[in-house]
Design a protein around this motif. Structure first.
Motif, PDB file in Angstrom:
ATOM      1  N   TYR A 180       0.890  -1.222  -0.130  1.00 50.71           N
ATOM      2  CA  TYR A 180       0.108  -0.110   0.011  1.00 50.71           C
ATOM      3  C   TYR A 180       0.867   1.222  -0.055  1.00 50.71           C
ATOM      4  CZ  TYR A 180      -3.576  -3.592   0.904  1.00 50.71           C
ATOM      5  OH  TYR A 180      -4.331  -4.463   0.898  1.00 50.71           O
ATOM      6  N   ASN A 181       2.095   0.927   0.217  1.00 46.57           N
ATOM      7  CA  ASN A 181       2.960   2.231   0.126  1.00 46.57           C
ATOM      8  C   ASN A 181       4.044   2.194  -0.891  1.00 46.57           C
ATOM      9  OD1 ASN A 181       2.207   3.540   2.639  1.00 46.57           O
ATOM     10  ND2 ASN A 181       3.395   2.182   3.955  1.00 46.57           N
ATOM     11  N   ARG A 182       4.327   3.232  -1.347  1.00 47.80           N
ATOM     12  CA  ARG A 182       5.119   3.235  -2.676  1.00 47.80           C
ATOM     13  C   ARG A 182       6.646   2.999  -2.292  1.00 47.80           C
ATOM     14  NH1 ARG A 182       5.233   6.683  -7.710  1.00 47.80           N
ATOM     15  NH2 ARG A 182       7.407   6.752  -8.502  1.00 47.80           N
ATOM     16  N   THR A 183       7.131   2.016  -3.031  1.00 39.70           N
ATOM     17  CA  THR A 183       8.578   1.378  -2.561  1.00 39.70           C
ATOM     18  C   THR A 183       9.484   1.891  -3.708  1.00 39.70           C
ATOM     19  OG1 THR A 183       7.530  -0.473  -1.578  1.00 39.70           O
ATOM     20  CG2 THR A 183       9.933  -0.674  -1.878  1.00 39.70           C
ATOM     21  N   GLU A 184      10.563   2.605  -3.480  1.00 37.38           N
ATOM     22  CA  GLU A 184      11.052   3.294  -4.435  1.00 37.38           C
ATOM     23  C   GLU A 184      12.391   2.150  -4.571  1.00 37.38           C
ATOM     24  OE1 GLU A 184      10.941   5.724  -5.920  1.00 37.38           O
ATOM     25  OE2 GLU A 184       9.254   6.520  -5.140  1.00 37.38           O
ATOM     26  N   LEU A 185      12.879   2.088  -5.726  1.00 38.86           N
ATOM     27  CA  LEU A 185      14.008   1.088  -6.164  1.00 38.86           C
ATOM     28  C   LEU A 185      15.215   1.853  -6.133  1.00 38.86           C
ATOM     29  CD1 LEU A 185      12.253  -1.334  -8.776  1.00 38.86           C
ATOM     30  CD2 LEU A 185      12.567  -1.525  -6.243  1.00 38.86           C
ATOM     31  N   THR A 186      16.453   1.278  -5.822  1.00 42.34           N
ATOM     32  CA  THR A 186      17.713   2.039  -5.794  1.00 42.34           C
ATOM     33  C   THR A 186      18.755   1.370  -6.851  1.00 42.34           C
ATOM     34  OG1 THR A 186      18.356   0.525  -4.093  1.00 42.34           O
ATOM     35  CG2 THR A 186      17.378   2.605  -3.577  1.00 42.34           C
ATOM     36  N   GLY A 187      19.802   1.763  -6.867  1.00 43.47           N
ATOM     37  CA  GLY A 187      20.803   1.321  -7.778  1.00 43.47           C
ATOM     38  C   GLY A 187      20.633   1.604  -9.423  1.00 43.47           C
ATOM     39  N   PRO A 188      20.927   0.503 -10.157  1.00 43.78           N
ATOM     40  CA  PRO A 188      20.505   0.870 -11.636  1.00 43.78           C
ATOM     41  C   PRO A 188      18.740   0.787 -11.812  1.00 43.78           C
ATOM     42  CG  PRO A 188      21.222  -1.370 -10.976  1.00 43.78           C
ATOM     43  CD  PRO A 188      21.388  -0.640  -9.629  1.00 43.78           C
ATOM     44  N   TRP A 189      17.852   0.549 -10.713  1.00 47.11           N
ATOM     45  CA  TRP A 189      16.804   0.593 -10.996  1.00 47.11           C
ATOM     46  C   TRP A 189      16.140   1.916 -10.294  1.00 47.11           C
ATOM     47  CZ3 TRP A 189      14.099  -2.488 -13.878  1.00 47.11           C
ATOM     48  CH2 TRP A 189      14.455  -3.759 -14.214  1.00 47.11           C
ATOM     49  N   ALA A 190      16.849   2.774  -9.950  1.00 48.27           N
ATOM     50  CA  ALA A 190      16.618   4.199  -9.552  1.00 48.27           C
ATOM     51  C   ALA A 190      15.301   4.777 -10.261  1.00 48.27           C
ATOM     52  CB  ALA A 190      17.854   5.140  -9.205  1.00 48.27           C
ATOM     53  N   GLY A 191      14.442   5.448  -9.826  1.00 53.48           N
ATOM     54  CA  GLY A 191      13.383   5.779 -10.459  1.00 53.48           C
ATOM     55  C   GLY A 191      12.385   5.217 -10.737  1.00 53.48           C
ATOM     56  N   PHE A 192      12.563   3.760 -10.563  1.00 50.61           N
ATOM     57  CA  PHE A 192      11.276   2.865 -10.640  1.00 50.61           C
ATOM     58  C   PHE A 192      11.003   2.674  -9.119  1.00 50.61           C
ATOM     59  CE2 PHE A 192      13.714   1.783 -14.622  1.00 50.61           C
ATOM     60  CZ  PHE A 192      12.494   1.454 -15.427  1.00 50.61           C
ATOM     61  N   ALA A 193       9.778   2.115  -9.141  1.00 52.79           N
ATOM     62  CA  ALA A 193       8.846   1.951  -7.947  1.00 52.79           C
ATOM     63  C   ALA A 193       8.005   0.787  -7.980  1.00 52.79           C
ATOM     64  CB  ALA A 193       8.461   3.164  -7.232  1.00 52.79           C
ATOM     65  N   PHE A 194       7.320   0.268  -7.010  1.00 49.72           N
ATOM     66  CA  PHE A 194       6.484  -0.399  -6.861  1.00 49.72           C
ATOM     67  C   PHE A 194       5.267   0.122  -6.045  1.00 49.72           C
ATOM     68  CE2 PHE A 194       9.344  -3.900  -7.622  1.00 49.72           C
ATOM     69  CZ  PHE A 194       8.787  -4.716  -8.631  1.00 49.72           C
ATOM     70  N   LEU A 195       4.056   0.015  -6.292  1.00 50.24           N
ATOM     71  CA  LEU A 195       2.875   0.520  -5.536  1.00 50.24           C
ATOM     72  C   LEU A 195       1.859  -0.556  -6.016  1.00 50.24           C
ATOM     73  CD1 LEU A 195       1.605   2.591  -3.965  1.00 50.24           C
ATOM     74  CD2 LEU A 195       0.926   4.036  -6.088  1.00 50.24           C
ATOM     75  N   GLY A 196       1.840  -1.273  -4.777  1.00 49.62           N
ATOM     76  CA  GLY A 196       0.609  -2.305  -4.929  1.00 49.62           C
ATOM     77  C   GLY A 196       1.160  -3.383  -5.942  1.00 49.62           C
ATOM     78  N   ASP A 197       0.429  -3.585  -6.973  1.00 52.11           N
ATOM     79  CA  ASP A 197       0.635  -4.776  -7.919  1.00 52.11           C
ATOM     80  C   ASP A 197       1.237  -4.225  -9.118  1.00 52.11           C
ATOM     81  OD1 ASP A 197      -1.471  -3.746  -8.636  1.00 52.11           O
ATOM     82  OD2 ASP A 197      -2.495  -5.479  -9.269  1.00 52.11           O
TER      83      ASP A 197
END
Length: 119
Positions: A6-23
């Motif tokens: 239910y919370n936005r999970t920010e990705l780091t490293g080479p995936w910086a800028g991407f995030a997961f929010l729910g599914d």
């Protein structure tokens, strides 16, 4: 890192800028991708890698090795686009090299019924 759907999970490293929010996977551009949207991602990545491999020599960069380990076609017949483009370029250069050659015949561009003869 604990995943909370239910919370936005920010990705780091080479995936910086991407995030997961729910599914959903959120791209850096803000697009939301569902799991079923990613089904063709591997194919798209293989097409992009092959396009770079084909276009790099035209840009003056050395071509990298084909990515066959990740993008194998299995039992399918693989068409090497670079070879097809080279053949086409050779054919075109042969046609252009003969200045006395007749130009190719154009298709009739008139549409509709043809006029009757003798009328």
């Amino acid at each position: 890192m604990e995943f909370d759907p239910y919370n936005r999970t920010e990705l780091t490293g080479p995936w910086a800028g991407f995030a997961f929010l729910g599914d959903r996977l959120i791209t850096p551009e803000g697009r939301e991708l569902l799991p079923e949207d990613l089904a063709w991602l591997s194919l798209t990545a293989c097409q992009a890698q092959e396009w770079r491999r084909i276009m790099d020599p035209l840009r003056g960069k050395p071509a990298g090795p084909p990515q066959r380990n990740h993008c194998s076609a299995g039992d399918s017949k693989v068409v090497d686009v670079a070879t097809l483009m080279a053949r086409r370029q050779r054919r075109l250069s042969m046609v252009m090299a003969d200045p006395g050659a007749e130009p190719p015949m154009a298709a009739d561009t008139k549409t509709g019924p043809k006029p009757r003869a003798g009328g």
